[in-house]
Design a protein around this motif. Structure first.
Motif, PDB file in Angstrom:
ATOM      1  N   THR A 248       0.803  -1.233   0.000  1.00  8.17           N
ATOM      2  CA  THR A 248       0.000   0.000   0.000  1.00  8.17           C
ATOM      3  C   THR A 248       0.836   1.284   0.000  1.00  8.17           C
ATOM      4  O   THR A 248       0.366   2.331  -0.444  1.00  8.17           O
ATOM      5  CB  THR A 248      -0.909   0.079   1.256  1.00  8.17           C
ATOM      6  OG1 THR A 248      -0.064   0.153   2.417  1.00  8.17           O
ATOM      7  CG2 THR A 248      -1.836  -1.113   1.358  1.00  8.17           C
ATOM      8  N   PHE A 254       0.826   6.516   8.212  1.00  7.57           N
ATOM      9  CA  PHE A 254       0.487   5.974   9.536  1.00  7.57           C
ATOM     10  C   PHE A 254       1.495   6.465  10.573  1.00  7.57           C
ATOM     11  O   PHE A 254       1.144   6.719  11.715  1.00  7.57           O
ATOM     12  CB  PHE A 254       0.509   4.435   9.525  1.00  7.57           C
ATOM     13  CG  PHE A 254      -0.623   3.823   8.745  1.00  7.57           C
ATOM     14  CD1 PHE A 254      -1.928   4.242   8.948  1.00  7.57           C
ATOM     15  CD2 PHE A 254      -0.387   2.821   7.821  1.00  7.57           C
ATOM     16  CE1 PHE A 254      -2.982   3.679   8.232  1.00  7.57           C
ATOM     17  CE2 PHE A 254      -1.429   2.249   7.098  1.00  7.57           C
ATOM     18  CZ  PHE A 254      -2.727   2.680   7.309  1.00  7.57           C
ATOM     19  N   TRP A 291       0.580  -6.723  12.867  1.00  5.90           N
ATOM     20  CA  TRP A 291       2.025  -6.788  13.175  1.00  5.90           C
ATOM     21  C   TRP A 291       2.444  -5.488  13.847  1.00  5.90           C
ATOM     22  O   TRP A 291       3.232  -5.460  14.787  1.00  5.90           O
ATOM     23  CB  TRP A 291       2.866  -6.984  11.900  1.00  5.90           C
ATOM     24  CG  TRP A 291       2.906  -8.400  11.427  1.00  5.90           C
ATOM     25  CD1 TRP A 291       2.339  -8.911  10.308  1.00  5.90           C
ATOM     26  CD2 TRP A 291       3.573  -9.503  12.076  1.00  5.90           C
ATOM     27  NE1 TRP A 291       2.590 -10.257  10.226  1.00  5.90           N
ATOM     28  CE2 TRP A 291       3.349 -10.640  11.279  1.00  5.90           C
ATOM     29  CE3 TRP A 291       4.331  -9.630  13.245  1.00  5.90           C
ATOM     30  CZ2 TRP A 291       3.862 -11.898  11.626  1.00  5.90           C
ATOM     31  CZ3 TRP A 291       4.847 -10.884  13.587  1.00  5.90           C
ATOM     32  CH2 TRP A 291       4.597 -11.985  12.775  1.00  5.90           C
ATOM     33  N   ALA A 361      18.898  -5.680   5.769  1.00  9.86           N
ATOM     34  CA  ALA A 361      19.075  -5.883   7.210  1.00  9.86           C
ATOM     35  C   ALA A 361      19.797  -7.204   7.468  1.00  9.86           C
ATOM     36  O   ALA A 361      20.679  -7.288   8.321  1.00  9.86           O
ATOM     37  CB  ALA A 361      17.722  -5.866   7.912  1.00  9.86           C
ATOM     38  N   ASP A 388       9.811   4.394  12.829  1.00  8.50           N
ATOM     39  CA  ASP A 388       8.908   4.230  13.965  1.00  8.50           C
ATOM     40  C   ASP A 388       9.650   3.490  15.073  1.00  8.50           C
ATOM     41  O   ASP A 388      10.243   2.439  14.844  1.00  8.50           O
ATOM     42  CB  ASP A 388       7.694   3.408  13.499  1.00  8.50           C
ATOM     43  CG  ASP A 388       6.708   3.167  14.608  1.00  8.50           C
ATOM     44  OD1 ASP A 388       5.660   3.820  14.580  1.00  8.50           O
ATOM     45  OD2 ASP A 388       6.985   2.336  15.496  1.00  8.50           O
TER      46      ASP A 388
HETATM   47  P1  FAD Z   1       1.825  -2.768   3.778  1.00 10.75           P
HETATM   48  O1  FAD Z   1       2.319  -4.122   3.463  1.00 10.75           O
HETATM   49  O2  FAD Z   1       0.884  -2.145   2.833  1.00 10.75           O
HETATM   50  O3  FAD Z   1       1.179  -2.867   5.221  1.00 10.75           O
HETATM   51  C1  FAD Z   1       0.232  -1.912   5.733  1.00 10.75           C
HETATM   52  C2  FAD Z   1       0.733  -1.375   7.061  1.00 10.75           C
HETATM   53  O4  FAD Z   1       0.934  -2.432   7.996  1.00 10.75           O
HETATM   54  C3  FAD Z   1       2.071  -0.678   6.968  1.00 10.75           C
HETATM   55  O5  FAD Z   1       1.926   0.643   6.501  1.00 10.75           O
HETATM   56  C4  FAD Z   1       2.550  -0.754   8.407  1.00 10.75           C
HETATM   57  O6  FAD Z   1       1.946   0.241   9.216  1.00 10.75           O
HETATM   58  C5  FAD Z   1       2.042  -2.119   8.851  1.00 10.75           C
HETATM   59  N1  FAD Z   1       3.096  -3.133   8.658  1.00 10.75           N
HETATM   60  C6  FAD Z   1       3.397  -3.793   7.528  1.00 10.75           C
HETATM   61  N2  FAD Z   1       4.414  -4.664   7.742  1.00 10.75           N
HETATM   62  C7  FAD Z   1       4.755  -4.529   9.043  1.00 10.75           C
HETATM   63  C8  FAD Z   1       5.725  -5.153   9.868  1.00 10.75           C
HETATM   64  N3  FAD Z   1       6.552  -6.098   9.428  1.00 10.75           N
HETATM   65  N4  FAD Z   1       5.810  -4.757  11.152  1.00 10.75           N
HETATM   66  C9  FAD Z   1       4.970  -3.818  11.650  1.00 10.75           C
HETATM   67  N5  FAD Z   1       4.034  -3.196  10.916  1.00 10.75           N
HETATM   68  C10 FAD Z   1       3.921  -3.546   9.627  1.00 10.75           C
HETATM   69  N6  FAD Z   1       7.648  -0.148   9.264  1.00 10.75           N
HETATM   70  C11 FAD Z   1       7.383   1.071   9.735  1.00 10.75           C
HETATM   71  O7  FAD Z   1       6.244   1.541   9.624  1.00 10.75           O
HETATM   72  N7  FAD Z   1       8.364   1.809  10.332  1.00 10.75           N
HETATM   73  C12 FAD Z   1       9.643   1.360  10.473  1.00 10.75           C
HETATM   74  O8  FAD Z   1      10.482   2.048  11.037  1.00 10.75           O
HETATM   75  C13 FAD Z   1       9.950   0.078   9.947  1.00 10.75           C
HETATM   76  N8  FAD Z   1      11.208  -0.426  10.026  1.00 10.75           N
HETATM   77  C14 FAD Z   1      11.469  -1.666   9.511  1.00 10.75           C
HETATM   78  C15 FAD Z   1      12.769  -2.174   9.614  1.00 10.75           C
HETATM   79  C16 FAD Z   1      13.066  -3.427   9.074  1.00 10.75           C
HETATM   80  C17 FAD Z   1      14.469  -3.979   9.198  1.00 10.75           C
HETATM   81  C18 FAD Z   1      12.063  -4.180   8.451  1.00 10.75           C
HETATM   82  C19 FAD Z   1      12.372  -5.528   7.884  1.00 10.75           C
HETATM   83  C20 FAD Z   1      10.779  -3.700   8.381  1.00 10.75           C
HETATM   84  C21 FAD Z   1      10.453  -2.452   8.912  1.00 10.75           C
HETATM   85  N9  FAD Z   1       9.141  -1.934   8.862  1.00 10.75           N
HETATM   86  C22 FAD Z   1       8.893  -0.672   9.347  1.00 10.75           C
HETATM   87  C23 FAD Z   1       8.007  -2.805   8.507  1.00 10.75           C
HETATM   88  C24 FAD Z   1       7.570  -2.810   7.052  1.00 10.75           C
HETATM   89  O9  FAD Z   1       8.655  -3.037   6.215  1.00 10.75           O
HETATM   90  C25 FAD Z   1       6.859  -1.531   6.649  1.00 10.75           C
HETATM   91  O10 FAD Z   1       5.835  -1.213   7.554  1.00 10.75           O
HETATM   92  C26 FAD Z   1       6.196  -1.704   5.275  1.00 10.75           C
HETATM   93  O11 FAD Z   1       7.135  -2.124   4.334  1.00 10.75           O
HETATM   94  C27 FAD Z   1       5.580  -0.390   4.874  1.00 10.75           C
HETATM   95  O12 FAD Z   1       5.079  -0.447   3.571  1.00 10.75           O
HETATM   96  P2  FAD Z   1       3.521  -0.472   3.307  1.00 10.75           P
HETATM   97  O13 FAD Z   1       2.852   0.649   4.013  1.00 10.75           O
HETATM   98  O14 FAD Z   1       3.354  -0.564   1.839  1.00 10.75           O
HETATM   99  O15 FAD Z   1       3.107  -1.833   4.005  1.00 10.75           O
END
Ligand code: FAD
Length: 530
Positions: A248, A254, A291, A361, A388
């Motif tokens: 997304t 967020f 998560w 990582a 975060d």
């Molecule tokens: P989508 O897949 O569309 O997911 C929707 C929402 O779910 C995300 O916006 C996020 O709020 C939450 N989410 C998704 N995956 C995770 C996860 N593994 N853990 C917790 N929440 C999740 N995410 C951050 O928001 N902030 C960070 O500082 C952060 N640091 C990370 C560091 C590492 C080493 C790794 C491997 C992952 C990290 N993530 C972090 C988790 C994740 O990679 C991102 O949330 C995600 O890639 C954001 O893209 P999206 O909004 O398209 O996720």
């Protein structure tokens, strides 16, 4: 008696589903919507890089515009928060301060200071949880006063607790008409959102992501139109090296609270209710939000969550201290194009896909360099738009196999990983233009290209682009032995966060590998390279 209230924005930079601001408006005759730009506090809490500064200022500008549309305004005040509050509480005869409750130690400390100030100066403090929809104090209570340390256990407790509260209604002009700050404040130059120049933030480093609730809501609505995609979302099937985000991309919104996680959660529930089938946690979209809630819950009750020392759930590992190697990783100079392309995207845009985060990582920590996850976390904290406190540290512990993740024999290969979903290397060509002219055959390992091919590509490896900084096979074999030993020695700690559920991101990969293995008639090996 109706209050004279300062509503203090910290995260929660939005007008939809904002329970604290709604409560402020309902209990007051005057509300001053304030953002205190306390640079010293912000920089000591989390190191913010330029991209995130831009994102924050854009989000504040957007909030300013949206408040103005409803007949109010945002008052941005620069300075140390305690002094600013003291000053304005007296000046505006404030009787109440409202703010979202947060779980980070630095925000909790701020709230405590405001409570003390309230007792001293005679104002009330009102706070509600707006950033995390799941009630983590209730979860802790149901888990005997401690956080559930596995996602599975967390989901089980949630299934007993039920869904989070529904989002609150949107704010309207009428809400603000009843109580607004003195009209002269609208025009006050001293309360405007500062420009990047005012804060000496260079303009040349803006990310293609634009901050603010309006942009966040547009992106969210766009995704929600695609109900089939939402219902079938399966995280491991998304692509780390697609040129546009394959997930997304809502995380930056967020992270500053430009979007409400709770609203998104319920919009997803509505779509699921209308779908014949939909994916489930841990891989569904709602599973992703959970998560987030999981890491927030564990972080809220784990001492030193963002550190290895003094963190009871984290393996204590004697990581190497190697400033030069760390610098190469950070600056996208490892000589592995897949790793360097990801780090370049991180520098340029402030967002990378979850699996791309896995790749870099793992490379920094248990895979190749054996450098502490805390170092990687700090780099992410500075560079990511979505940086975060809880999620960053939780995922770094996961990837370094310091906590939560136990399939440590699986090490990502910096050559094969990216190739699977982008065999032509389009992603590498975009972020590392120096390698653009390499034939696909060599793009993931250009050092193997014959000299003639390098000349034709206009890029000599070792001169125009670095040689690989190490031999992946040797380094990862060695590190695997180190990790094995650590885990044997600290068996008790390793068991604390052990989940019998497999790593959700590995589900797809595992299937692929077993298919490959059965095709080749190989037996499962002890050590797996992805
Ligand atoms: P989508 O897949 O569309 O997911 C929707 C929402 O779910 C995300 O916006 C996020 O709020 C939450 N989410 C998704 N995956 C995770 C996860 N593994 N853990 C917790 N929440 C999740 N995410 C951050 O928001 N902030 C960070 O500082 C952060 N640091 C990370 C560091 C590492 C080493 C790794 C491997 C992952 C990290 N993530 C972090 C988790 C994740 O990679 C991102 O949330 C995600 O890639 C954001 O893209 P999206 O909004 O398209 O996720």
């Amino acid at each position: 008696m109706p209050h004279r209230t300062i509503h203090l924005f910290r995260k929660g930079l939005r007008l939809h589903d904002n329970p604290t601001l709604l409560a402020a408006l309902e209990s007051s005759e005057v509300v001053y919507p304030v953002y205190i730009l306390d640079r010293k506090f912000l920089m000591s809490a989390m190191n913010m890089g330029t991209l995130r500064w831009h994102f924050l200022l854009q989000s504040l500008e957007d909030l300013q515009r949206n408040l103005t549309k409803l007949g109010s305004c945002l008052l941005v005040i620069q300075g140390e928060y305690e002094l600013v509050l003291r000053d304005h509480i007296k000046k505006w005869n404030i009787t109440q301060v409202t703010l979202d409750a947060e779980i980070e130690p630095f925000y909790k400390e701020m709230e405590r200071t405001i409570q003390v100030l309230g007792r001293e100066m005679g104002f009330d403090v009102l706070s509600f949880r707006g950033h995390t929809p799941v009630y983590n104090t209730q979860i802790l209570d149901m888990n005997g006063g401690t956080p559930p340390l596995t996602y599975k256990r967390f989901l089980h407790i949630l299934s007993v607790l039920g869904d989070p509260d529904m989002p609150v209604r949107n704010l309207t002009t009428e809400d603000f008409q009843r109580c607004k700050p003195a009209p002269e404040l609208h025009l006050a130059e001293c309360y405007r959102v500062p420009l990047p120049e005012d804060l000496e933030i260079p303009r040349d480093s803006e990310s293609p992501w634009r901050g603010g609730e309006t942009e966040g809501l547009q992106r969210l609505e766009q995704h929600l139109k695609n109900q089939g995609w939402i219902a079938n979302f399966t995280k491991p099937k998304t692509i780390p090296n697609s040129l546009l985000p394959s997930t997304t991309g809502l995380s930056p919104y967020f992270s500053l609270g430009c979007l409400s996680v709770r609203s998104f959660f319920y919009r997803l529930s509505n779509i699921y209710a209308q779908s014949k089938n939909h994916s489930l946690p841990p891989v569904s979209l709602q599973g992703q939000l959970l998560w987030r809630e999981f890491f927030y819950t564990v972080a809220s009750a784990t001492p030193n969550f963002t550190k290895m020392a003094g963190n009871p759930i984290c393996l204590q590992i004697n990581w190497y201290q190697d400033a030069e190697r760390l610098h190469k990783w950070r600056m996208a100079q490892t000589g592995f194009p897949w790793i360097d392309a990801i780090m370049t995207q991180l520098h340029q845009e402030g967002w990378i896909h979850h699996l791309a985060r896995h790749a870099v990582a793992c490379f920094l920590t248990r895979g190749d360099l054996w450098i502490s996850w805390e170092e990687g976390m700090k780099v992410f904290e500075e560079m990511l738009l979505d940086a975060d406190y809880s999620i960053n540290a939780g995922n770094w512990m996961w990837l370094s196999a310091s906590a939560f993740f136990h399939q440590y024999t699986r090490i990502f290969c910096p050559v094969r990983f990216g190739k699977r979903t982008d065999p032509e290397g389009q992603y590498i060509r975009k972020y590392l233009p120096v390698l653009t002219n390499f034939p696909s055959k060599y793009i993931y390992e250009p050092w193997t290209a014959p000299e003639e091919a390098q000349k034709q590509a206009g890029c000599i490896i070792g001169q125009d682009y670095p040689l690989p900084m190490l031999n992946h096979k040797e380094a990862s074999d060695h590190n695997l032995q180190l990790m094995k030993q650590v885990r044997e020695e600290q068996y008790g700690t390793a068991q604390l966060t052990r989940d019998d559920m497999d790593d959700p991101m590995e589900m797809g990969l595992k299937r692929e590998r077993s298919e490959e293995n059965s095709k080749k008639g190989k037996h499962a090996r002890n050590r797996e390279q992805t």
